[in-house]
Each structure stands twice: as structure tokens, then as C-alpha cells.
Design an enzyme around this catalytic site. Structure first.
Site, mmCIF file in Angstrom:
data_model
loop_
_atom_site.group_PDB
_atom_site.id
_atom_site.type_symbol
_atom_site.label_atom_id
_atom_site.label_comp_id
_atom_site.label_asym_id
_atom_site.label_seq_id
_atom_site.Cartn_x
_atom_site.Cartn_y
_atom_site.Cartn_z
ATOM 1 N N SER A 1 24.665 -2.484 89.849
ATOM 2 C CA SER A 1 23.590 -1.516 90.079
ATOM 3 C C SER A 1 24.041 -0.105 89.711
ATOM 4 O O SER A 1 25.153 0.300 90.032
ATOM 5 C CB SER A 1 23.161 -1.540 91.545
ATOM 6 N N HIS B 1 13.816 -0.799 88.285
ATOM 7 C CA HIS B 1 14.085 0.510 87.674
ATOM 8 C C HIS B 1 15.131 0.473 86.560
ATOM 9 O O HIS B 1 15.642 1.531 86.171
ATOM 10 C CB HIS B 1 14.485 1.546 88.737
#
Length: 207
Positions: free
Chosen positions: A137, A80
Site C-alpha cells: 500500500s 485509489h
């Protein structure tokens, strides 16, 4: 070796795909894209027209790599991750007309050798992420990231430096010119410019 393309993937016959590369379910590779050897594209990856990707690159599920992005050898891109290519995005012009291909300015992005981008990170266009850098992240990258830099947050800030093996580097010696950084796991040593090293102490943005 051979190229593996899943039956559900859409790969332009005008794209160049290197030997040993695998393209998995529902991925799309557009015309003019160049993928190197031994790359892996996970499920739902989108590679825009003209994108250049080096050898041994791993791109995880549902990553979008837009026109203007160049990815060097050995880069890891987590699931993603989203790249951008327009600093001032609009769907329409001031007169209300739909924007055409000539109505915006491309901003290029470079991801250098061995860098790793964590899941769900967003990479603002016009930046360079240095060799062996690591992006945490969910981070939002708005400025250049130095070689070996460990960055995280929104906007991302420099948290330290990492070894090619992935471990965090520790200081051996610091002077007014550079910081000698060492990996206790594998013994790797490198010199970090002092102006980059002090950004950790001052908690400044990465650039």
C-alpha cells in the site's frame, strides 16, 4: 449469468463487457475498453478508452486505469490505485498552445496474471508487474517488478517473494543460478532467478 451495471454508472455502448461482470456506483467505462468475465468494478472506477482487462479482475473504489494499461486475468487492484501513461506530462506545448492528442507519447503498462496492487499505490507508466507479484500500500512503482516479487516503498524496492496464496516465501536452497523458494502454508515451491534474489540482500531497486 448476466452483466450488472448500476444506474449511476456510465458505460459506453462501444465497450465490451464480459458475462458476470459488475460495474458499481458512478463508475465510467469508455469506448473501446474490453472487460473480461466476472470482473468487479467498485464505486467511482474510471476505465479509459482502449483499456484491456482480463477475467476475474477486482478493481476497488476510485481506481483510475488509463489508456495504454493492460491487466491480465485474476489481478487485484486496491482502492485509489492510480496508473499513468505519459512519461513527460504537460498541459501545454513550449509555445503555450494546449496539447492535443498527437502532442504526447503513450507509454504502455502491463499487470500480469494474479498480481495484487495495494491501496493508494501509483504505477508509473512503461513498467511490467509480474505474475503473482504484490505491491505494498502507498508504494510508487518506477521499475519492473519480477514474478512473485513483494515490493514496497517510494520508490518501491524488492522486500521478498510471495506465494500465490499470499504468504511470504522462504528459501529452501540457493545456488549461483537460482533460489528455491517455499511456502510453509500451502507447500508451493518455485525457482527465483539468482539475480533477482540477491536484490533483497543488497536492498537494490526492483530492476
Amino acid at each position: 449469468m448476466s452483466i450488472r451495471i448500476h444506474a449511476s454508472a456510465e458505460v459506453s455502448d462501444k465497450a465490451r463487457i464480459g458475462d458476470g461482470t459488475s460495474i458499481w456506483h458512478h463508475s465510467q467505462v469508455r469506448e473501446g475498453a474490453h472487460l473480461g468475465r466476472n470482473c468487479i468494478l467498485g464505486k467511482g472506477v474510471y476505465i479509459d478508452a482502449g483499456v484491456i482487462i482480463g477475467d476475474n479482475v477486482k478493481i476497488q473504489n476510485y481506481v483510475s486505469v488509463y489508456h495504454g494499461v493492460t491487466i491480465e486475468d485474476g489481478v487485484f487492484i486496491g482502492p485509489h490505485v492510480c496508473f499513468t501513461n505519459d512519461m513527460r506530462p504537460r498541459a501545454i506545448n513550449p509555445d503555450g498552445s494546449l496539447k492535443a492528442a498527437d502532442d504526447w507519447v503513450l507509454s504502455e503498462t502491463l499487470i500480469k496474471y494474479g498480481a495484487a496492487l495495494g491501496a493508494n499505490s501509483t504505477i508509473r507508466c512503461g513498467v511490467t508487474i509480474g505474475e503473482w507479484a504484490m505491491v505494498g500500500s502507498g508504494s510508487v512503482i518506477t521499475r519492473d517488478v519480477p514474478a512473485y516479487g513483494l515490493v514496497a516503498g517510494n520508490p518501491a524496492r524488492l522486500k521478498g517473494f510471495v506465494c500465490p496464496c499470499g504468504e511470504k516465501l522462504v528459501e529452501k536452497e540457493v545456488d549461483y543460478f537460482s533460489a528455491s523458494m517455499h511456502c510453509v502454508k500451502c507447500g508451493f515451491t518455485t525457482e527465483i532467478p539468482y539475480d533477482q534474489y540477491v536484490k533483497i540482500i543488497k536492498k537494490e531497486p526492483v530492476a
